[in-house]
Design a protein around this motif. Structure first.
Motif, PDB file in Angstrom:
ATOM      1  N   SER A 100       0.864  -1.187   0.000  1.00  0.00           N
ATOM      2  CA  SER A 100       0.000   0.000   0.000  1.00  0.00           C
ATOM      3  C   SER A 100       0.897   1.232   0.000  1.00  0.00           C
ATOM      4  O   SER A 100       1.901   1.279   0.708  1.00  0.00           O
ATOM      5  CB  SER A 100      -0.930   0.010   1.216  1.00  0.00           C
ATOM      6  OG  SER A 100      -0.191  -0.094   2.419  1.00  0.00           O
ATOM      7  N   ALA A 148       0.818   5.712  -0.409  1.00  0.00           N
ATOM      8  CA  ALA A 148       0.094   6.979  -0.513  1.00  0.00           C
ATOM      9  C   ALA A 148       0.993   7.992  -1.200  1.00  0.00           C
ATOM     10  O   ALA A 148       2.148   8.167  -0.817  1.00  0.00           O
ATOM     11  CB  ALA A 148      -0.321   7.487   0.863  1.00  0.00           C
ATOM     12  N   PHE A 166      -3.040   5.257  -2.905  1.00  0.00           N
ATOM     13  CA  PHE A 166      -3.909   6.375  -2.570  1.00  0.00           C
ATOM     14  C   PHE A 166      -3.319   7.650  -3.167  1.00  0.00           C
ATOM     15  O   PHE A 166      -2.155   7.979  -2.902  1.00  0.00           O
ATOM     16  CB  PHE A 166      -4.041   6.529  -1.055  1.00  0.00           C
ATOM     17  CG  PHE A 166      -4.694   5.364  -0.372  1.00  0.00           C
ATOM     18  CD1 PHE A 166      -6.069   5.221  -0.375  1.00  0.00           C
ATOM     19  CD2 PHE A 166      -3.920   4.400   0.265  1.00  0.00           C
ATOM     20  CE1 PHE A 166      -6.678   4.146   0.250  1.00  0.00           C
ATOM     21  CE2 PHE A 166      -4.518   3.316   0.890  1.00  0.00           C
ATOM     22  CZ  PHE A 166      -5.903   3.182   0.889  1.00  0.00           C
ATOM     23  N   LYS A 182      -8.080  10.453  -3.028  1.00  0.00           N
ATOM     24  CA  LYS A 182      -8.505  10.990  -1.737  1.00  0.00           C
ATOM     25  C   LYS A 182      -8.341  12.505  -1.764  1.00  0.00           C
ATOM     26  O   LYS A 182      -7.224  13.023  -1.812  1.00  0.00           O
ATOM     27  CB  LYS A 182      -7.642  10.414  -0.612  1.00  0.00           C
ATOM     28  CG  LYS A 182      -7.770   8.916  -0.404  1.00  0.00           C
ATOM     29  CD  LYS A 182      -8.992   8.575   0.393  1.00  0.00           C
ATOM     30  CE  LYS A 182      -8.989   7.128   0.833  1.00  0.00           C
ATOM     31  NZ  LYS A 182     -10.206   6.789   1.628  1.00  0.00           N
ATOM     32  N   TYR A 204      -5.990  12.903   6.863  1.00  0.00           N
ATOM     33  CA  TYR A 204      -6.144  11.450   6.903  1.00  0.00           C
ATOM     34  C   TYR A 204      -5.335  10.788   8.010  1.00  0.00           C
ATOM     35  O   TYR A 204      -5.227   9.568   8.063  1.00  0.00           O
ATOM     36  CB  TYR A 204      -5.778  10.857   5.533  1.00  0.00           C
ATOM     37  CG  TYR A 204      -6.779  11.270   4.471  1.00  0.00           C
ATOM     38  CD1 TYR A 204      -8.032  10.667   4.409  1.00  0.00           C
ATOM     39  CD2 TYR A 204      -6.484  12.287   3.569  1.00  0.00           C
ATOM     40  CE1 TYR A 204      -8.966  11.064   3.470  1.00  0.00           C
ATOM     41  CE2 TYR A 204      -7.417  12.693   2.625  1.00  0.00           C
ATOM     42  CZ  TYR A 204      -8.650  12.074   2.580  1.00  0.00           C
ATOM     43  OH  TYR A 204      -9.578  12.472   1.646  1.00  0.00           O
TER      44      TYR A 204
END
Length: 224
Positions: free
Chosen positions: A81, A83, A106, A133, A140
């Motif tokens: 994952s 971001a 993200f 996002k 966040y």
């Protein structure tokens, strides 16, 4: 005059795409080349008009933006994952999502017009692993954590650590693209890194294809 402007932009696009069509670039991206190329084409045709890149950036899009962004991907191989903070036009987040279809990416961006663009890109390229996002990284904090946070051209390293490290899980990494003089930012960043239990920042070479200048990658691991 309008016709002349369209013709000039068309010539710029053709010039910019020369590197993108090269065998070296095709080999570098391999099976992901077609999607990367499609994204580059979208940026060439719409990026300047939508205020995502400057007019001088179109002729050097592949070198300065696409390949520059791709340079961070080899350092994200263990991340499931990621971001991309301050994703903007999707650099490097979209490139990461294309090259790492096995990772959830993200795209964190506060500006509405940029998130609208990112949604279009995700849909056009069918990036089922990318999630847009809207908001700042700080918004966040506590909402989710990732194995790695990346970014490109987003402020001083100390500020970047402050807003991004809360999104990094323990054992995860901050892996960002910075300028060649980034070591000058280390003193100010170390105190913030220690606050988040992160180790010493490390400078790594961001190399892609022969003949294209390497960029600078900075990595810091969150240990607690």
């Amino acid at each position: 005059m309008e016709t002349e402007g369209v013709e000039n932009r068309h010539e710029q696009i053709l010039d910019a795409d020369t590197l993108g069509r090269s065998e070296a670039v095709r080999e570098y991206f391999g099976t992901r080349y077609e999607k990367v190329s499609a994204y580059a084409r979208m940026l060439m045709e719409q990026g300047e008009l939508r205020g995502l890149i400057g007019p001088r950036e179109v002729p050097r899009l592949w070198e300065r933006h696409i390949l520059n962004s791709a340079a961070v991907v080899p350092y994200l191989t263990n991340a499931r994952s990621v971001a991309d903070v301050g994703s903007g036009a999707g650099l490097p987040g979209v490139i990461v999502a294309v090259m790492r279809p096995d990772a959830e990416v993200f795209l964190v961006e506060p500006m509405e017009r940029r998130t609208a663009w990112l949604h279009e890109v995700v849909q056009e390229l069918d990036l089922s692993n990318a999630v847009v996002k809207r908001g700042r990284a700080e918004d966040y904090d506590g909402a989710f954590e990732v194995d790695a946070v990346t970014s490109r051209a987003v402020g001083a390293l100390s500020k970047l650590v402050r807003v991004s490290m809360p999104l990094v899980s323990v054992g995860g990494e901050l892996v960002v693209l910075k300028g060649r003089n980034v070591r000058e930012e280390f003193d100010a960043a170390r105190k913030v890194l220690r606050k988040f239990g992160a180790g010493e920042p490390e400078v790594l070479p961001g190399e892609t294809v022969e003949g294209v200048e390497a960029t600078t990658v900075v990595r810091a691991v969150r240990r607690r």
